[in-house]
Scaffold this active site. Structure first.
Site, mmCIF file in Angstrom:
data_model
loop_
_atom_site.group_PDB
_atom_site.id
_atom_site.type_symbol
_atom_site.label_atom_id
_atom_site.label_comp_id
_atom_site.label_asym_id
_atom_site.label_seq_id
_atom_site.Cartn_x
_atom_site.Cartn_y
_atom_site.Cartn_z
ATOM 1 N N HIS A 71 9.617 -3.213 0.975
ATOM 2 C CA HIS A 71 9.958 -3.003 2.402
ATOM 3 C C HIS A 71 9.424 -1.625 2.792
ATOM 4 O O HIS A 71 8.220 -1.413 2.771
ATOM 5 C CB HIS A 71 11.472 -3.176 2.529
ATOM 6 C CG HIS A 71 12.002 -3.264 3.922
ATOM 7 N ND1 HIS A 71 11.222 -3.546 5.004
ATOM 8 C CD2 HIS A 71 13.267 -3.113 4.414
ATOM 9 C CE1 HIS A 71 11.979 -3.558 6.100
ATOM 10 N NE2 HIS A 71 13.227 -3.290 5.767
ATOM 11 N N ASP B 204 2.229 -0.607 7.038
ATOM 12 C CA ASP B 204 2.238 0.351 5.928
ATOM 13 C C ASP B 204 0.851 0.589 5.343
ATOM 14 O O ASP B 204 0.640 1.545 4.592
ATOM 15 C CB ASP B 204 3.174 -0.148 4.823
ATOM 16 C CG ASP B 204 4.615 -0.188 5.295
ATOM 17 O OD1 ASP B 204 4.983 0.676 6.099
ATOM 18 O OD2 ASP B 204 5.353 -1.084 4.877
ATOM 19 N N HIS C 123 2.980 -10.315 4.827
ATOM 20 C CA HIS C 123 4.217 -10.134 5.583
ATOM 21 C C HIS C 123 5.044 -11.414 5.521
ATOM 22 O O HIS C 123 4.479 -12.512 5.419
ATOM 23 C CB HIS C 123 3.929 -9.780 7.054
ATOM 24 C CG HIS C 123 5.094 -9.127 7.720
ATOM 25 N ND1 HIS C 123 6.070 -9.856 8.354
ATOM 26 C CD2 HIS C 123 5.465 -7.825 7.799
ATOM 27 C CE1 HIS C 123 6.979 -9.010 8.823
ATOM 28 N NE2 HIS C 123 6.636 -7.776 8.504
ATOM 29 N N SER D 202 16.350 -4.258 6.024
ATOM 30 C CA SER D 202 17.170 -3.147 6.527
ATOM 31 C C SER D 202 18.015 -3.571 7.727
ATOM 32 O O SER D 202 19.217 -3.256 7.791
ATOM 33 C CB SER D 202 16.306 -1.940 6.873
ATOM 34 O OG SER D 202 15.193 -2.309 7.644
ATOM 35 N N ARG E 93 0.836 -3.041 14.966
ATOM 36 C CA ARG E 93 1.180 -1.644 14.686
ATOM 37 C C ARG E 93 0.065 -1.014 13.835
ATOM 38 O O ARG E 93 -0.248 0.160 13.982
ATOM 39 C CB ARG E 93 2.539 -1.555 13.979
ATOM 40 C CG ARG E 93 3.686 -2.146 14.822
ATOM 41 C CD ARG E 93 4.963 -2.264 14.028
ATOM 42 N NE ARG E 93 4.788 -3.111 12.852
ATOM 43 C CZ ARG E 93 5.686 -3.243 11.875
ATOM 44 N NH1 ARG E 93 6.830 -2.567 11.942
ATOM 45 N NH2 ARG E 93 5.464 -4.047 10.855
#
Ligand code: CMX
Length: 432
Positions: free
Chosen positions: A265, A366, A311, A235, A320
């Site tokens: 993504h 995620d 990743h 992105s 995160r």
């Protein structure tokens, strides 16, 4: 132009940044930064260092670092502070923050034609398509495009990009919340509460019951953690490339969001919750470790990835993920969906290591974000990538503004043909 502290701070910093780069190019312009192997050409340019991004870096062993501060240390900051930090390298003081928040409030109203366009879309449109469409249809408001047509000097590009970015960011919460309510049949948009901060107001406009205020805290955390992930992810890189053609921020951010909509993504959070809920249904609750291991293997053997794991850059548990995990352990430790996420975290890295393909067997952000949203009743997971997009717009806009300030040229790497690659490699082989 917005005469706010953020503008003035950038105005004072930009000449120094430009001078820094001029001096670097003059002193070391021909130094080699990165070599490129055939595998990197064939492998999505992974690891090729050929792009400048100062808003944040992703360290394979430490994760996201925003302007020198690890994301784990920023988990208590609100998204407006993060936006200021991404742009200027400083956490705003109370006055600068209040100034930015009041500027965003002033710009938050959404033109009525946006709702008309959204209402005209087919009912089964994905919320990401609605979100992108809403942004793109507002492109007619672009200050950058108007001022470019009027002959704006290139030293002023960043100011016009800042204007567009503030206008866009101010509107994203109401726009995304309105899309949520429209898409899920929950009724009319809820009016903004001018007393609330950007993230708190977003939570309020979503209309999820929140007696203890923890859902609002989760939304603030979500918007902070997803804000940026250096420059080379799909992105950010797409937004960067489109912006480099001097397409305005509406075009560039919308393009970036189209990349975020991909399952490898930003859509992975939606896929990940699917994975967790599938297990919950199949095993009628939290599966045993053995059942979970077998389930993960079955998925791999069917040729699918385990969503939320692996990743392109990270080689450790995503900080995160850890920040969300801390929140979940504090707020909903007994929730079955959260417990399944926890079990996956214990089992799946071992399975991926045993399979031996993924370079990073650890969870990314995620793997957990959806389970927390689900806990609070935000169960429509096709909306999750929109939430991600609201946050990631902070990073994309920051990168655009800085690029326009630095006069970053149009992106144009050289592609090569298979034949060229074979001939060049074989010539190099013979010469060696
Ligand atoms: N499950 C199964 N296999 C995986 C895997 C996973 N979670 N992660 C990587 N692999 C496989 C790859 O598919 C690849 O297989 P092939 O050689 O058969 O093509 C191999 O391991 C090597 O891949 P890699 O170099 O480790 O990973 P990449 O840099 O190519 O891809 C990513 C990174 C994120 C796309 C990948 O790990 C993946 O698909 N993860 C699951 C989806 C996901 O969680 N995406 C969200 C990432 C965060 C974000 O960008 O938003």
């Amino acid at each position: 132009m917005a005469k706010i502290n953020l503008h003035d701070k950038l105005e004072s910093q930009i000449p120094g940044l430009r001078e820094d780069l001029r001096a670097l190019a003059k002193a070391q312009g021909t130094a080699v930064v990165s070599e490129v192997t055939v595998n990197q050409v064939l492998g999505g340019m992974r690891g090729v260092k050929a792009m400048l991004c100062d808003t944040s870096v992703v360290d394979p062993d430490k994760g996201l670092i925003i302007r020198g501060i690890p994301i784990g240390k920023l988990a208590d900051r609100i998204p407006e502070e993060i936006y200021y930090l991404l742009l200027t390298g400083e956490i705003p003081g109370a006055d600068a923050l209040a100034d930015l928040q009041s500027e965003l409030k002033k710009r938050a109203a959404i033109p009525s034609y946006v709702w008309d366009v959204l209402k005209a879309m087919p009912e089964d449109s994905h919320p990401m398509t609605m979100f992108d469409t809403a942004i793109l249809v507002m492109e007619r408001e672009s200050v950058f495009r108007r001022r470019y047509a009027e002959g704006m000097h290139k030293d002023e590009y960043w100011e016009a990009a800042l204007e567009d970015s503030l206008n866009l960011i101010a509107k994203l919460p109401a726009m995304a919340a309105g899309i949520y309510r429209m898409h899920t049949g929950k009724g009319k948009p809820i009016a903004s509460d001018p007393k609330l901060d950007w993230g708190g107001d977003f939570a309020h406009m979503l209309g999820i019951p929140d007696p203890a205020g923890q859902f609002a805290n989760l939304i603030r955390l979500y918007l902070t953690l997803h804000c940026d992930h250096e420059g080379g992810n799909v992105s950010a890189f797409t937004c960067h490339t489109v912006g480099s053609a001097l397409s305005d921020p509406y075009y560039a951010v919308s393009a970036g969001l189209n990349g975020l909509a991909g399952p490898l993504h930003g859509l992975a959070n939606q896929e990940c919750l699917h994975f967790v809920l599938e297990m919950h249904t199949k095993f009628n609750g939290v599966p045993s470790d053995k059942d979970l291991r077998d389930f993960a293997w079955h998925r791999l053997n069917e040729g699918h990835v385990v969503p939320g794991y692996g990743h392109a850059v990270l080689r450790v548990t995503d900080p995160r993920f850890t920040a969300f995990h801390d929140f979940g352990a504090r707020v909903c430790p007994d929730e079955e969906i959260f417990r399944i996420v926890d079990s996956i975290f214990r089992i799946v890295p071992g399975v991926l290591r045993e399979q031996g393909k993924a370079k990073d067997p650890w969870p990314n952000v995620d793997a957990i974000s959806g389970s927390l949203l689900y806990h609070f009743g935000l169960t429509e997971f096709d909306f999750y990538t929109v939430l991600f997009g609201v946050s990631r717009a902070l990073g994309m806009c920051s990168q655009l503004i800085i690029n326009r300030a630095l006069g970053t040229p149009i992106t144009r790497p050289k592609s090569v043909s298979t034949e060229w690659l074979k001939n060049t490699v074989s010539a190099a082989h013979h010469a060696a």
